[in-house]
Design a protein around this motif. Structure first.
Motif, PDB file in Angstrom:
ATOM      1  N   HIS A   1     -21.870  18.745  11.748  1.00  0.00           N
ATOM      2  CA  HIS A   1     -22.968  17.933  12.310  1.00  0.00           C
ATOM      3  C   HIS A   1     -24.213  18.025  11.417  1.00  0.00           C
ATOM      4  O   HIS A   1     -24.839  17.013  11.112  1.00  0.00           O
ATOM      5  CB  HIS A   1     -23.299  18.396  13.732  1.00  0.00           C
ATOM      6  CG  HIS A   1     -22.430  17.769  14.786  1.00  0.00           C
ATOM      7  ND1 HIS A   1     -22.651  16.503  15.259  1.00  0.00           N
ATOM      8  CD2 HIS A   1     -21.333  18.240  15.437  1.00  0.00           C
ATOM      9  CE1 HIS A   1     -21.713  16.211  16.167  1.00  0.00           C
ATOM     10  NE2 HIS A   1     -20.903  17.257  16.285  1.00  0.00           N
ATOM     11  N   ASP A   2     -24.533  19.243  11.000  1.00  0.00           N
ATOM     12  CA  ASP A   2     -25.725  19.434  10.163  1.00  0.00           C
ATOM     13  C   ASP A   2     -25.618  18.643   8.863  1.00  0.00           C
ATOM     14  O   ASP A   2     -26.596  18.117   8.353  1.00  0.00           O
ATOM     15  CB  ASP A   2     -25.914  20.923   9.824  1.00  0.00           C
ATOM     16  CG  ASP A   2     -26.341  21.726  11.043  1.00  0.00           C
ATOM     17  OD1 ASP A   2     -26.716  21.095  12.057  1.00  0.00           O
ATOM     18  OD2 ASP A   2     -26.295  22.972  10.985  1.00  0.00           O
ATOM     19  N   GLN A   3     -24.397  18.576   8.361  1.00  0.00           N
ATOM     20  CA  GLN A   3     -24.204  17.964   7.042  1.00  0.00           C
ATOM     21  C   GLN A   3     -24.243  16.427   7.094  1.00  0.00           C
ATOM     22  O   GLN A   3     -24.249  15.785   6.053  1.00  0.00           O
ATOM     23  CB  GLN A   3     -22.882  18.458   6.440  1.00  0.00           C
ATOM     24  CG  GLN A   3     -22.843  18.510   4.920  1.00  0.00           C
ATOM     25  CD  GLN A   3     -23.811  19.548   4.324  1.00  0.00           C
ATOM     26  OE1 GLN A   3     -24.540  20.225   5.026  1.00  0.00           O
ATOM     27  NE2 GLN A   3     -23.806  19.638   3.007  1.00  0.00           N
ATOM     28  N   LEU A   4     -24.313  15.857   8.294  1.00  0.00           N
ATOM     29  CA  LEU A   4     -24.457  14.397   8.399  1.00  0.00           C
ATOM     30  C   LEU A   4     -25.744  13.923   7.723  1.00  0.00           C
ATOM     31  O   LEU A   4     -25.858  12.780   7.298  1.00  0.00           O
ATOM     32  CB  LEU A   4     -24.473  13.954   9.870  1.00  0.00           C
ATOM     33  CG  LEU A   4     -23.149  14.019  10.641  1.00  0.00           C
ATOM     34  CD1 LEU A   4     -23.389  13.697  12.115  1.00  0.00           C
ATOM     35  CD2 LEU A   4     -22.110  13.065  10.063  1.00  0.00           C
ATOM     36  N   SER A   5     -26.712  14.824   7.630  1.00  0.00           N
ATOM     37  CA  SER A   5     -27.987  14.418   7.026  1.00  0.00           C
ATOM     38  C   SER A   5     -28.138  14.964   5.602  1.00  0.00           C
ATOM     39  O   SER A   5     -29.218  14.987   5.045  1.00  0.00           O
ATOM     40  CB  SER A   5     -29.145  14.890   7.907  1.00  0.00           C
ATOM     41  OG  SER A   5     -29.015  16.279   8.139  1.00  0.00           O
TER      42      SER A   5
ATOM     43  N   VAL B   1     -16.684  15.229  11.567  1.00  0.00           N
ATOM     44  CA  VAL B   1     -17.682  14.577  12.414  1.00  0.00           C
ATOM     45  C   VAL B   1     -18.077  13.294  11.695  1.00  0.00           C
ATOM     46  O   VAL B   1     -18.305  13.307  10.490  1.00  0.00           O
ATOM     47  CB  VAL B   1     -18.913  15.489  12.619  1.00  0.00           C
ATOM     48  CG1 VAL B   1     -20.006  14.742  13.373  1.00  0.00           C
ATOM     49  CG2 VAL B   1     -18.511  16.747  13.382  1.00  0.00           C
ATOM     50  N   GLN B   2     -18.094  12.198  12.439  1.00  0.00           N
ATOM     51  CA  GLN B   2     -18.342  10.899  11.816  1.00  0.00           C
ATOM     52  C   GLN B   2     -19.373  10.126  12.622  1.00  0.00           C
ATOM     53  O   GLN B   2     -19.220   9.965  13.822  1.00  0.00           O
ATOM     54  CB  GLN B   2     -17.029  10.092  11.741  1.00  0.00           C
ATOM     55  CG  GLN B   2     -15.890  10.909  11.162  1.00  0.00           C
ATOM     56  CD  GLN B   2     -14.721  10.060  10.700  1.00  0.00           C
ATOM     57  OE1 GLN B   2     -14.852   8.860  10.488  1.00  0.00           O
ATOM     58  NE2 GLN B   2     -13.570  10.695  10.538  1.00  0.00           N
TER      59      GLN B   2
ATOM     60  N   TYR C   1     -20.834  10.822   2.445  1.00  0.00           N
ATOM     61  CA  TYR C   1     -19.991  11.988   2.699  1.00  0.00           C
ATOM     62  C   TYR C   1     -20.814  13.271   2.649  1.00  0.00           C
ATOM     63  O   TYR C   1     -21.516  13.534   1.667  1.00  0.00           O
ATOM     64  CB  TYR C   1     -18.855  12.063   1.668  1.00  0.00           C
ATOM     65  CG  TYR C   1     -17.915  13.214   1.937  1.00  0.00           C
ATOM     66  CD1 TYR C   1     -17.214  13.272   3.130  1.00  0.00           C
ATOM     67  CD2 TYR C   1     -17.759  14.251   1.024  1.00  0.00           C
ATOM     68  CE1 TYR C   1     -16.376  14.341   3.403  1.00  0.00           C
ATOM     69  CE2 TYR C   1     -16.907  15.312   1.284  1.00  0.00           C
ATOM     70  CZ  TYR C   1     -16.219  15.359   2.475  1.00  0.00           C
ATOM     71  OH  TYR C   1     -15.391  16.409   2.755  1.00  0.00           O
ATOM     72  N   GLY C   2     -20.707  14.053   3.700  1.00  0.00           N
ATOM     73  CA  GLY C   2     -21.361  15.357   3.759  1.00  0.00           C
ATOM     74  C   GLY C   2     -20.308  16.448   3.601  1.00  0.00           C
ATOM     75  O   GLY C   2     -19.427  16.595   4.428  1.00  0.00           O
TER      76      GLY C   2
END
Lengths: 154, 731
Positions: free
Chosen positions: B309-313, B444-445, B501-502
């Motif tokens: 989730h954190d890596q979505l940003s 997570v997408q 892509y995270g």
């Protein structure tokens, strides 16, 4: 190691194994009957199903010392030349995919039909619920059992 | 001259002239009184004997996808063989056959032209031989039912009467394919080869191989990913009847992380060698091991998903069309949703196993592998062997689904055979199989869409964050991975589009799983499109068709174009077949999804019923498929049925969780699979056309997942944005 005499596909076989050895491993490693498959070892998936005392049982959890009282039918002994109605129906409908679970499926199906030669769809689903197919042959198996049942009716 | 053909590259063979030759292989040497037929080898794939039997080589491993039937069917078609006088022979691994791996739904795609060419070449030399013998022009002769027939007069000569002369004629440099309207084998439902053996327990899988002097083995690996061994005590294990030896597999030191591409083998463990499988299974439980988990991240699933989730940003841009920010500013509505999919195991019915006889500098392997190329390369690198010191047999396989793309278990078996100096059959317990898989990556997408006043999408942003397959195999040292590709749907369909892509590092071993990234991404994309349809108060299929736009070729990337008409055709077909536009009773619902995969177009509708607790019963699944020419309808339908089942199982139950750096699940009680009663009727219709055949192993799977989730929404008003569905049904 103790010695046991079991009756498999109507032939007597004597093996020397530990008393707790599951029937599955006696069939596969000692007797070379490899049609019966290992897949879970805990009676969860049905790949190792054989017929014993008229019931479909999971050979991976049945110790040899408890399998001495009656004939054991494995897939190799279901018929002399693939002419059991379930085998014929399986071939007619091209049922298997990878095929690994199919020995157990066939034994469960043959056992069901030996007790109830005209099962309803719910009865088929219930009798087959212990046999997992990972590839997706369930619908063809169900149809094949119905086909085999119609062959038996005649 | 003998054997020279065998060494020649098969690709070369099919494009350049070369003579056929006679070889003295005796297929029926066990029948002493009968005259033994002579066998003529016309190419590495085709032999014909003097009794008229045609032997066709099945070059790829059979994992249940029906390839042992389908490829020889194509050969037989072009050859003009009588299928009832064809023997299909499974190939060993051999460079002469070119690529033999099974994956990515590629076998038919890659081999269609090759099989046709190989069959047509031999047909043409048979025709030429008949022309000489019958003194008739070549143009008037045709191959049919293993005869060369003169259509005008009805005269014919069977193959076996022509093979001596034909073997003297060089294979042609150019071939002419049969016209498709004259096909007699391709397009017909042919029961799979070996069917009689499967139904009588007569197929020998790798797990059934038995060799003289063979010992049995099983292995206990450190359940913690990236873990090692501090010490172990095996006195009790050695006391078990039938135990021969206990051997430490210090794989991290042995082969390194990645022995060869797709040949990872770095999980340390301890192997038990015994006189029976049961002896090893019993003894392995008595090992007392102190594991060294100092290199483990000691991860837990919840914490891994927080990092996703954190890596979505914090992403890299994988594709950028137009300007999504501009689209956002001008939008009538901006809408977004976040989806989660779990890690998944393969759980093939035949657990990982391999039999290896590695003695006298020669390594003979019976491997249930989808990837003999990686296996050979791994063995060469691990032991310094040359290709001629390795023989790989390819027995029928009890399921692959991508797990057997990796050959770790075979490396272990080879190490054990070398160390014991005996043939070894290594069988993993189901528990090892589930705990030491190469899992489908969880992810997570987030998808964000900008809609214009009419509700149509003008901006699309798809951000995917996870730990990737590619990075997992090589870990930090390997190539950086991504699980969203520039050609993914709906690239090309929206003017302002961005894929991001995270990337997260994790210990969880990740790999290919049937349909690979599409198995996860289709859930997000097609559930999101369903959400957009309802926001716009539109029927989901109507909305999807508007989203696709008119029939045209949509440029996606490079030369790759998306034929919208073919997708629309299957959508309309499934709409009709599923009675989509009829009302359902309360509590029931239909869900839809349609996609392109491996060159094929598939639309699916799932119809469900729910009870008051929300428990789902799947009533039926309808699928419409355009995969081009359908080589074997029975086998092709089986692939669709199988892909749909696997998608539904994954959606309903599939979940691997991790605790303290190890997999929690271990067997079919906690890694659930649908049972027969849960599997509905599946109605499949193939679109008829004469386009080249495309892949079918993977494409039916991804749409089933969103179609089921969308059906649940239609039935209950509940959106499923996190899989598996079973977790939502706990009352």
């Amino acid at each position: 190691m103790p010695s046991y005499t079991i009756r498999v596909n109507n032939a007597e076989k004597t093996v020397s194994v530990d008393a707790d050895t599951p029937l599955l491993w006696v069939l596969r490693d000692e007797l070379g009957l490899t049609g019966t498959k290992y897949a879970c070892g805990k009676g969860l998936c049905g790949s190792c199903t054989v017929q014993y005392k008229g019931n479909a049982i999971r050979s991976c959890t049945l110790p040899i010392s408890s399998a001495l009282e009656a004939n054991i039918t494995t897939i190799e002994g279901l018929s002399p030349d693939q002419n059991h109605p379930v085998q014929q129906a399986w071939m007619e409908l091209d049922v298997p995919q990878c095929g690994y679970c199919q020995s157990g499926q066939l034994i469960s199906a043959a056992t069901l039909l030996s007790k109830n030669n005209n099962p309803t769809e719910d009865e088929i689903n219930a009798a087959m619920s212990g046999n997992i197919c990972r590839c997706g042959t369930y619908t063809r198996i169900r149809k094949a059992i119905q086909l085999a049942s119609s062959k038996l009716d005649k | 001259m003998k054997n020279t053909l065998k060494r020649r590259n098969f690709i070369k063979l099919t494009v350049s002239a070369s003579g056929a030759l006679v070889i003295g292989v005796h297929l029926q040497s066990c029948m002493p009184k009968k005259k033994i037929p002579e066998v003529y080898e016309f190419s590495p794939l085709i032999k014909i004997d003097t009794d008229g039997w045609v032997s066709l080589i099945a070059k790829n491993p059979e994992i249940g996808q029906g390839i042992k039937t389908a490829l020889p069917m194509i050969l037989a078609e072009e050859l003009g063989a009588n299928w009832n006088k064809v023997k299909v022979v499974q190939a060993d691994y051999n460079k002469v056959y070119d690529e033999q791996w099974a994956g990515g739904s590629y076998a038919i795609i890659l081999n269609w032209d090759l099989m046709r060419t190989a069959g047509a070449m031999v047909r043409q030399v048979l025709v030429r031989a008949a022309s000489q013998k019958m003194n008739l022009p070549i143009e008037e002769l045709t191959a049919k039912n293993s005869n060369i027939v003169h259509v005008k007069s009805g005269d014919s000569l069977p193959f076996e009467k022509l093979i001596v002369e034909a073997s003297q004629i060089p294979l042609p440099e150019e071939v002419e394919f049969k016209s498709m309207d004259s096909f007699e084998i391709v397009g017909k439902s042919i029961p799979q080869v070996d069917l009689d053996k499967v139904v009588s327990g007569g197929v020998e899988y790798a797990i059934d191989v038995k060799l003289p002097e063979m010992v049995y083995a099983t292995v206990l690996k450190n359940p913690v990913f990236e873990g090692g061994i501090t010490s172990y005590e095996d006195n009790e294990a050695r006391l078990v009847n039938g135990v021969v030896d206990i051997i430490e597999l210090n794989n991290a030191a042995y082969g390194g992380r990645l022995i060869a591409p797709n040949s990872p083998n770095f999980v340390n463990g301890i192997a038990v060698i015994g006189k029976s499988t049961w002896a090893t299974f019993k003894a392995v439980k008595k090992l007392k091991v102190v594991w060294d988990n100092s290199s483990s991240r000691k991860e837990n699933t919840d914490e891994i998903f927080v990092r996703f989730h954190d890596q979505l940003s914090n992403t890299s841009i994988e594709r950028k069309d137009g300007d999504i920010k501009k689209a956002k500013r001008s939008a009538a509505l901006n809408y977004e949703a976040v989806y989660e999919v779990p890690f998944l195991a393969h759980a093939t019915m035949e657990p990982m196993n391999c039999t290896v006889d590695f003695r006298d500098d020669f390594c003979e392997v019976w491997a249930p592998t989808q990837n003999p190329e990686a296996l050979q390369e791994g063995l060469m690198k691990l032991f310094g062997l040359k290709p001629e010191q390795i023989k790989i047999h390819l027995p029928r396989i009890g399921g692959g689904f991508g797990r057997r793309y990796y050959v770790d278990y075979a490396m272990d078996a080879a190490i054990l055979s070398q160390k014991t100096g005996k043939p070894v059959k290594l069988t993993w317990t189901r528990e090892e199989d589930i705990r030491h898989d190469w899992y489908r990556p969880g992810s997570v997408q987030k998808i964000a869409a900008s809609l214009d006043k009419e509700g149509m999408v003008i901006g699309w942003q798809h951000i995917l964050a996870n730990a990737s397959r590619k990075t997992s195999l090589g870990r930090e040292g390997g190539p950086a991975g991504t699980e969203i590709d520039e050609y993914d749907f709906p690239a090309g369909f929206v003017p302002n589009l961005q894929f991001e892509y995270g990337h997260v590092l994790s210990d969880v071993p990740l790999g290919q799983w049937r349909a690979v990234a599409a198995s996860a991404n289709a859930f997000a994309v097609h559930c999101f499109l369903d959400e957009l349809a309802f926001i716009n108060k539109m029927d989901p299929i109507d909305y999807f068709l508007e989203f696709l736009g008119p029939k045209r070729m949509v440029p996606v990337v490079g030369d790759y174009e998306f034929d919208v008409e073919r997708l629309i055709t299957v959508v309309e077909k499934v709409r009709q077949n599923s009675n989509w536009d009829t009302a359902l009773p309360k509590g029931q619902g239909r869900g839809f999804a349609a996609r392109k995969g491996a060159g094929s177009f598939i639309a699916e509708v799932v119809t469900i019923d729910t009870d008051e607790n929300g428990k789902v019963k799947i009533l039926r699944v309808d699928a419409a498929v355009d995969c081009g020419i359908v080589v074997n309808p029975s086998g092709a339908k089986a692939q669709v049925e199988g892909g749909i089942l696997e998608g539904l199982c994954a959606a309903l139950y599939g979940e691997i969780t991790v605790k303290d750096g190890a997999t929690v699940q271990s067997n079919f009680h906690d890694y659930q699979w649908m049972r027969m009663g849960e599997m509905p009727e599946i109605n499949v219709e193939f679109i008829k056309n004469e386009l080249p055949p495309r892949g079918l192993g993977e494409p039916p799977l991804p749409p089933a997942i969103p179609a089921l989730a969308n059906a649940i929404y239609a039935a209950t008003g509940k959106r499923i944005r996190k899989l598996p569905i079973v977790n939502h049904l706990v009352d």
